[in-house]
Design a protein around this motif. Structure first.
Motif, PDB file in Angstrom:
ATOM      1  N   GLN A  56      35.729 -35.913  39.542  1.00 24.23           N
ATOM      2  CA  GLN A  56      36.625 -35.962  38.393  1.00 24.23           C
ATOM      3  C   GLN A  56      38.044 -36.358  38.798  1.00 24.23           C
ATOM      4  O   GLN A  56      38.784 -36.919  38.008  1.00 24.23           O
ATOM      5  N   ARG A 113      26.322 -32.611  28.488  1.00 27.56           N
ATOM      6  CA  ARG A 113      26.139 -34.057  28.432  1.00 27.56           C
ATOM      7  C   ARG A 113      25.167 -34.408  29.555  1.00 27.56           C
ATOM      8  O   ARG A 113      24.961 -33.593  30.458  1.00 27.56           O
ATOM      9  N   SER A 115      21.781 -31.573  27.136  1.00 26.04           N
ATOM     10  CA  SER A 115      22.850 -32.301  26.458  1.00 26.04           C
ATOM     11  C   SER A 115      22.803 -31.999  24.962  1.00 26.04           C
ATOM     12  O   SER A 115      21.749 -31.679  24.414  1.00 26.04           O
ATOM     13  N   ARG A 138      31.833 -29.704  43.901  1.00 26.08           N
ATOM     14  CA  ARG A 138      30.674 -30.199  43.140  1.00 26.08           C
ATOM     15  C   ARG A 138      29.468 -29.357  43.515  1.00 26.08           C
ATOM     16  O   ARG A 138      29.092 -29.285  44.680  1.00 26.08           O
ATOM     17  N   SER A 148      34.465 -40.686  26.693  1.00 28.24           N
ATOM     18  CA  SER A 148      33.796 -41.054  27.942  1.00 28.24           C
ATOM     19  C   SER A 148      34.160 -40.015  29.003  1.00 28.24           C
ATOM     20  O   SER A 148      35.307 -39.588  29.102  1.00 28.24           O
ATOM     21  N   TRP A 149      33.150 -39.589  29.712  1.00 23.79           N
ATOM     22  CA  TRP A 149      33.370 -38.637  30.781  1.00 23.79           C
ATOM     23  C   TRP A 149      33.171 -39.340  32.106  1.00 23.79           C
ATOM     24  O   TRP A 149      32.406 -40.301  32.199  1.00 23.79           O
ATOM     25  N   THR A 150      33.872 -38.858  33.097  1.00 30.95           N
ATOM     26  CA  THR A 150      33.725 -39.434  34.424  1.00 30.95           C
ATOM     27  C   THR A 150      32.535 -38.779  35.099  1.00 30.95           C
ATOM     28  O   THR A 150      32.473 -37.555  35.180  1.00 30.95           O
ATOM     29  N   ASP A 151      31.603 -39.605  35.574  1.00 28.62           N
ATOM     30  CA  ASP A 151      30.530 -39.054  36.389  1.00 28.62           C
ATOM     31  C   ASP A 151      31.051 -38.942  37.811  1.00 28.62           C
ATOM     32  O   ASP A 151      31.942 -39.675  38.219  1.00 28.62           O
ATOM     33  N   GLY A 152      30.482 -38.045  38.563  1.00 29.88           N
ATOM     34  CA  GLY A 152      30.928 -37.897  39.949  1.00 29.88           C
ATOM     35  C   GLY A 152      32.256 -37.168  40.024  1.00 29.88           C
ATOM     36  O   GLY A 152      32.575 -36.323  39.197  1.00 29.88           O
ATOM     37  N   GLY A 161      23.801 -35.127  32.838  1.00 28.18           N
ATOM     38  CA  GLY A 161      24.418 -34.962  34.154  1.00 28.18           C
ATOM     39  C   GLY A 161      25.493 -33.892  34.194  1.00 28.18           C
ATOM     40  O   GLY A 161      26.118 -33.680  35.216  1.00 28.18           O
ATOM     41  N   GLY A 162      25.728 -33.202  33.091  1.00 27.70           N
ATOM     42  CA  GLY A 162      26.739 -32.137  33.063  1.00 27.70           C
ATOM     43  C   GLY A 162      26.199 -30.843  33.646  1.00 27.70           C
ATOM     44  O   GLY A 162      25.038 -30.763  34.054  1.00 27.70           O
TER      45      GLY A 162
END
Lengths: 679, 210
Positions: free
Chosen positions: A133, A48, A56, A177, A127-131, A50-51
């Protein structure tokens, strides 16, 4: 505080209702209707924007562009990256498993020309959490900035970072991270409370070092740390946190893959703290062989190991570890009745996926179960991953060009007493294996100072200080101007009882580095033991000044202050010691004695004395007569003589060497009189 | 130039039948054959990242060989070869080989390609092939993959750069066979090009749905 990760939720949902389903063979397969649900649930965590993945796959044009690639890599099992055999060992957390039906849908979609279908069929995008988790961390530490060269073989580099806490904290979780996921392939994370890793790092120029992971860099209190892409270990449940003491270093070994251009690498590690001290501590068992010796050309070299469980355990997680020549990895348990319980199987071991496999459903293994492992290795030229071409004879060793074969097994025992039994039997086994490995390794690299340091550290753990002295001497001869080399030798000499020689080494370390806090501390401590109070005090003061977060330094300073009759100063240092190291019974006991029974009544605090002594008694499972003796004195000081007598009885029941003294105190309590220490 | 090409075409016409039989399977998949192919340099016109039209064969007129390296912006395998490609370019450009870096994925826009060239320090001339003219001419399927045309501008080689990657996820610590370098040496020395049936490993060129 408990959060369910969206990602974990996605996996759970996937488990409950397998996506994709079986699409009837004659129904046309489209992206919107059939492929998107698979991609969202099984690929989206990494693929995705930013993954962790390089591109993506969340929209039709992107998935269409990579359609052939998707079918090829899922068909070969390369993606999703999951090494363990799905039908062996059970379901694991974060397992992005594609079912046979999923694979069939993908194949048929591409065969049909990868059509989009009706966008009205698209499921809602998760929806995924950015930053972060796990939410905003309580503390973030970063590894020093490093630049990865553009090409060459994979790089393994160890970064040592002081964790800046000023009091003990209870860690419920840790999130890594990568910062630059393009090149950071995985992270092996440990903690080091000894300072040894820091000294390794200091010996090498630049950020981090490329040598060996120190023996003292460990998984804290039986908890796995570490990161592979797509994996965020959930927060630990209440009561299972681990204690982080001030002065602890975080040791982060990064596995990096050059990308084709120079890459900046700066990783971040978030800590999540809780308020509750640990109630249970897992045990970290390790099966494995360090006698590995594989002839060149050998295609089927096998090692096996086993450990019989002395108590019932609940298995939480496993982590296999081996290097490039390992081929097949099997872990299993043989129960007392002879039945086998699979743990993990990896048919094609890939060194680059160092995953911790956490069971969705932890399971019990009864006492008498044999934990077993069987690993096979291919050291022929036909193994493309072989680091040596032509192949050479290979032994056990930590470097990726050597070989290893470990199976870590994380278990919980029913009681603290069971844990002690388990650890007692396990540590002996594992250290014997370690000695075999390191001594053999030294035969082929006799001039490696880090190796001598590692072996010496091991002998210190095994309480064989003379052997440690021998190896620290060898390390010192190889690097005579390194302050840490003198410090290490001095420490081993102290433990070997050679105090004068130890003092000389600490002094040499300080001559090379006058602000060496630990050298001041140890020198002061030895001088104190030798009764040279005047010489000791300035070093102990320097140790506290240079490293105010070192509990040992405060403890030694307290000892010196007591000898000098400065009770208030001693109490101050002991209070700091207890704050910095709340799980160490000895300072708790000593402080409670002073607070309960000091002849200097101005320092007394009976209520606090009871709390501290009770904590010491709990930490020692009420099986340490010294802790109970202190608790009885504290209770008497607080006026609770009935309890004091009972506690003294409990101490006497343990038949301690100083039973007569305790009995004398007990009769005081019976007469409703507290005990006061002699001046 | 044109006369020479026509002459070659005529000379090789007699080999056509044999070639067609041998390479039927390749043709069936729409992939041009190797060796024995008359395939004289066709006139292909592509754009460079600045939008200029370029015929890579015409621009290479008189050079001993023309090498195309297919690359993409987001393929990790392709990117990891950047230093290798640069070294090959450094060695063989000086030995009369024309080098072109080709971006076949339509998503790799001129701007993205410019940034990519800069980030990876490529000194090689780049071309964009979003309509896959060169992809079809050479038969490449993945990035990174190389295609080499010999002095006669016949396709002499198509495949991997070296053998570091065995398959996706399986790689050697370092390459032990430097296939593209061997091919270029052979072409330059007018030797027979060694044919090793080793497919390139990397990321499929997009739209390669078959």
């Amino acid at each position: 505080m408990t959060r369910i990760l969206p990602r974990t939720l996605a996996v759970l949902v996937a488990l409950l209702a397998p996506v994709g389903g079986a699409v009837a063979a004659d129904t046309p397969v489209t992206f919107s209707k059939d492929v998107a649900p698979i991609v969202y649930a099984k690929c989206g965590t990494c693929h995705r924007p930013g993954g962790a993945a390089p591109f993506s796959l969340l929209t039709y044009p992107l998935a269409r562009a990579h359609a052939t690639q998707i079918v090829t890599v899922t068909g070969s099992g390369y993606m999703p990256p999951w090494q363990a055999d799905a039908d062996y060992g059970g379901e694991f957390l974060d397992q992005p498993r594609l079912t046979a039906a999923d694979l069939d849908v993908l194949r048929r979609w591409v065969a049909a020309g990868a059509p989009e279908g009706d966008t009205k069929d698209l499921p809602p995008m998760p929806s995924w959490t950015d930053g972060w988790q796990l939410g905003t961390p309580d503390l973030v530490v970063t590894t020093p900035a490093y630049t990865l060269p553009p090409e060459g073989t994979d790089v393994f580099r160890i970064f040592v970072v002081r964790i800046p806490v000023d009091r003990a904290r209870f860690v419920r979780g840790l999130e890594f991270r990568p910062g630059n996921p393009r090149v950071v392939h995985h992270a092996n994370i440990r903690v080091d409370r000894s300072g040894a890793s820091r000294r390794f790092d200091e010996d090498e120029e630049g950020p981090g070092y490329s040598g060996l992971v120190a023996n003292s860099a460990v998984y804290p209190d039986g908890h796995f740390l570490g990161w592979t892409p797509g994996q965020v270990p959930p927060l630990l449940p209440k009561g299972l946190a681990w204690t982080l003491e001030p002065g602890t270093d975080l040791v982060v070994e990064l596995h990096m893959q050059p990308s084709g251009k120079p890459e900046p690498v700066e990783t971040a590690i978030g800590f999540y703290f809780g308020n509750d001290p640990p109630e249970r501590t897992p045990a970290m068992l390790r099966l494995g062989r360090q006698s590995i010796d594989i002839p060149p050309g050998e295609k089927q070299y096998t090692i096996t190991d086993a450990f019989e469980l002395p108590v019932d355990v609940e298995v939480q997680a496993v982590q296999p570890h081996a290097h490039f020549r390992a081929k097949e990895i099997t872990g299993f348990a043989t129960l007392p009745d002879g039945t086998q319980r699979p743990l993990i199987h990896i048919r094609n071991w890939d060194f680059r996926w160092q995953h911790v496999y956490r069971y969705v459903q932890p399971f019990t293994l009864p006492r008498g179960t044999r934990l077993q492992m069987r690993y096979t290795y291919d050291n022929s030229a036909e193994n493309p991953r072989n680091p040596n071409n032509p192949p050479r004879r290979v032994y056990w060793g930590q470097r990726s060009s050597d070989e290893m074969g470990d199976l870590w097994v994380q278990v919980l025992t029913k009681t603290r007493a069971d844990l002690d039994v388990l650890n007692g039997q396990f540590v002996t086994k594992v250290m014997a294996e370690d000695v075999i490995g390191y001594e053999r390794w030294l035969e082929s690299e006799p001039d490696s100072a880090p190796l001598h340091n590692s072996v010496a550290q091991l002998y210190l753990d095994l309480k064989r200080p003379q052997d440690a002295v021998r190896h620290f001497r060898a390390a010192l001869a190889l690097s005579p101007s390194v302050p840490a080399a003198h410090f290490n030798l001095g420490t081993a000499l102290t433990l070997a009882g050679e105090f004068d020689a130890a003092i000389a080494q600490f002094e040499q370390a300080l001559a090379l580095r006058p602000d060496y806090a630990q050298a001041h501390n140890n020198l002061g401590s030895v001088l104190l033991q030798r009764g040279q109070l005047d010489r000791a005090v300035p070093h102990l003061e320097a140790a506290v000044t240079a490293d105010p977060l070192n509990p040992q330094a405060h403890y030694n300073a307290a000892t010196a202050a007591l000898r000098l009759g400065r009770t208030a100063e001693a109490v101050g240092h002991l209070r700091r010691t207890v704050e910095l190291s709340p799980d160490s019974p000895v300072p708790l006991i000593e402080l409670s004695w002073l607070l309960a029974a000091s002849p200097d009544t101005t320092v007394r605090d009976a209520a606090l004395a009871v709390r501290l002594a009770a904590r010491a008694a709990a930490l020692t499972a009420r099986r340490d007569a010294g802790a109970l003796d202190a608790l009885a004195a504290a209770q008497a000081s607080a006026g609770d003589f009935t309890r004091a007598v009972q506690t003294a009885d409990a101490a006497l029941a343990l038949k301690p060497a100083n039973a007569a003294e305790i009995a004398a105190r007990r009769s005081l309590y019976q007469q409703q009189r507290p005990f006061t220490l002699a001046r | 130039m044109r006369f020479r090409v026509l002459a070659q075409r005529w000379r090789r016409a007699g080999q056509l039948a044999v070639w067609a039989a041998v390479c039927a399977a390749a043709l069936h998949r729409g992939i041009p054959p190797l060796h024995g192919a008359p395939a004289p340099a066709p006139s292909i016109v592509l754009r460079d990242p600045d939008g200029h039209l370029v015929d890579p064969f015409l621009a290479a007129e008189g050079r001993a060989a023309v090498a195309f390296l297919f690359a993409s912006v987001d393929c990790p395998v392709s990117n990891r070869y950047a230093p290798v490609v640069q070294r090959l370019h450094g060695t063989y450009a000086a030995k009369d080989v024309a080098f072109w870096l080709v971006y076949p994925n339509p998503g790799d826009t001129p701007q993205a390609v410019k940034e990519h060239l800069k980030a990876y320090g490529y000194p090689v001339h780049a071309l964009l092939d979003p309509r896959h003219d060169l992809v079809k001419l050479t038969g490449v399927t993945v990035t990174p993959e190389a295609a080499v045309f010999d002095r006669a501008r016949a396709l002499a080689y198509r495949g991997r750069i070296d053998n570091r990657y065995v398959s996706l996820g399986v790689e050697r610590p370092a390459a032990t066979e430097h296939t593209l370098a061997d091919v270029l040496d052979a072409v330059l020395a007018r030797r027979t090009v060694p044919q090793r049936p080793a497919p390139a490993v990397g990321c499929f060129i997009v739209d390669f749905v078959q």
